[in-house]
Design a protein around this motif. Structure first.
Motif, PDB file in Angstrom:
ATOM      1  N   GLU A  26       0.834  -1.203   0.000  1.00  0.00           N
ATOM      2  CA  GLU A  26       0.000   0.000   0.000  1.00  0.00           C
ATOM      3  C   GLU A  26       0.870   1.255   0.000  1.00  0.00           C
ATOM      4  O   GLU A  26       0.553   2.243  -0.672  1.00  0.00           O
ATOM      5  N   LEU A  27       1.960   1.219   0.762  1.00  0.00           N
ATOM      6  CA  LEU A  27       2.864   2.371   0.812  1.00  0.00           C
ATOM      7  C   LEU A  27       3.530   2.596  -0.534  1.00  0.00           C
ATOM      8  O   LEU A  27       3.643   3.730  -1.006  1.00  0.00           O
ATOM      9  N   VAL A  28       3.970   1.507  -1.174  1.00  0.00           N
ATOM     10  CA  VAL A  28       4.609   1.609  -2.496  1.00  0.00           C
ATOM     11  C   VAL A  28       3.639   2.200  -3.504  1.00  0.00           C
ATOM     12  O   VAL A  28       3.988   3.104  -4.272  1.00  0.00           O
ATOM     13  N   LEU A  29       2.389   1.719  -3.513  1.00  0.00           N
ATOM     14  CA  LEU A  29       1.387   2.213  -4.457  1.00  0.00           C
ATOM     15  C   LEU A  29       1.133   3.698  -4.244  1.00  0.00           C
ATOM     16  O   LEU A  29       1.098   4.482  -5.200  1.00  0.00           O
ATOM     17  N   PHE A  30       0.988   4.117  -2.973  1.00  0.00           N
ATOM     18  CA  PHE A  30       0.773   5.526  -2.669  1.00  0.00           C
ATOM     19  C   PHE A  30       1.937   6.372  -3.173  1.00  0.00           C
ATOM     20  O   PHE A  30       1.750   7.436  -3.764  1.00  0.00           O
ATOM     21  N   CYS A  31       3.156   5.883  -2.941  1.00  0.00           N
ATOM     22  CA  CYS A  31       4.341   6.611  -3.402  1.00  0.00           C
ATOM     23  C   CYS A  31       4.316   6.776  -4.918  1.00  0.00           C
ATOM     24  O   CYS A  31       4.532   7.875  -5.433  1.00  0.00           O
ATOM     25  N   LYS A  32       4.054   5.692  -5.626  1.00  0.00           N
ATOM     26  CA  LYS A  32       4.028   5.761  -7.094  1.00  0.00           C
ATOM     27  C   LYS A  32       2.951   6.714  -7.587  1.00  0.00           C
ATOM     28  O   LYS A  32       3.168   7.457  -8.543  1.00  0.00           O
ATOM     29  N   GLN A  33       1.809   6.718  -6.952  1.00  0.00           N
ATOM     30  CA  GLN A  33       0.700   7.580  -7.367  1.00  0.00           C
ATOM     31  C   GLN A  33       0.977   9.053  -7.093  1.00  0.00           C
ATOM     32  O   GLN A  33       0.369   9.920  -7.713  1.00  0.00           O
ATOM     33  N   ASN A  34       1.893   9.330  -6.171  1.00  0.00           N
ATOM     34  CA  ASN A  34       2.129  10.718  -5.778  1.00  0.00           C
ATOM     35  C   ASN A  34       3.531  11.218  -6.101  1.00  0.00           C
ATOM     36  O   ASN A  34       3.956  12.246  -5.581  1.00  0.00           O
TER      37      ASN A  34
END
Length: 194
Positions: A26-34
């Motif tokens: 979830e943290l990786v996905l958030f980072c990629k999205q932002n």
């Protein structure tokens, strides 16, 4: 189970974010999205996300300065050979230590730290240090890194609940991580996960 965990999105305060358990994915996905760098440990990702949530900044927070050059391994290691600065644990090193210690030898974190912190000492001293580290690990509880909350929780669950099953431990872990706050085991977790 508590389902009040807020969605991880821009606008969430860093204090609220840090109260809850999020998977590394979830943290990786958030980072990629932002536009936040998405590599590194879970702790590093959480620090970047907290910075982003507070300031909108997306740069990497430096945790450690890496050495710029790697030491060249000696071709032959004897007990009298001196440990080099910036040692890299190679197959040559593994072969030496297996010959000196036995087939059970493996590079553990504590021993690798000892090697890196003791340039100029001999490999004979390293063998002695390995035995001391192994003896100490038998006597003392191993420290699990902060990013391995699940492992720490499961170990602590079994320390307090002899004879309980792994399924029960996992059920309690799932309950615990659904709550705000820390993710360390508490005896009261048994009441909530039944």
């Amino acid at each position: 189970m508590n389902n009040d965990r807020p969605a991880l999105k821009a606008g969430l305060g860093s204090n609220e974010f840090r109260k809850w358990y999020y998977l590394k994915e979830e943290l990786v996905l958030f980072c990629k999205q932002n536009g936040i760098p998405a590599s590194g440990s879970k702790t590093e990702l959480a620090d970047r996300i907290a910075l982003f949530l507070d300031t909108g900044r997306t740069e990497i927070i430096p945790h450690k300065v890496k050495a710029t050059g790697k030491a060249k391994s000696p071709l032959i290691i004897t007990p009298e050979t001196l440990i080099q600065k910036d040692i890299v644990c190679s197959e040559i090193h593994r072969a030496f230590f297996k010959e000196q210690i036995g087939s059970s030898f493996s590079f553990n974190v504590a021993f690798q730290k000892w090697l890196k912190n003791n340039p100029g000492r001999t490999y004979a001293e390293a063998v002695d240090a390995y035995h001391e580290i192994k003896d100490k690990q038998k006597r003392e509880k191993t420290v699990i890194g902060g990013q391995f909350e699940y492992n720490t929780y499961i170990r602590d669950f079994f320390e307090h609940n002899k004879g309980r099953s792994l399924d029960e431990a996992i059920r309690c872990w799932k309950y615990k991580k659904s709550l705000p706050g820390h993710n360390r085991y508490e005896d009261s977790d048994l009441n909530g996960c039944q």
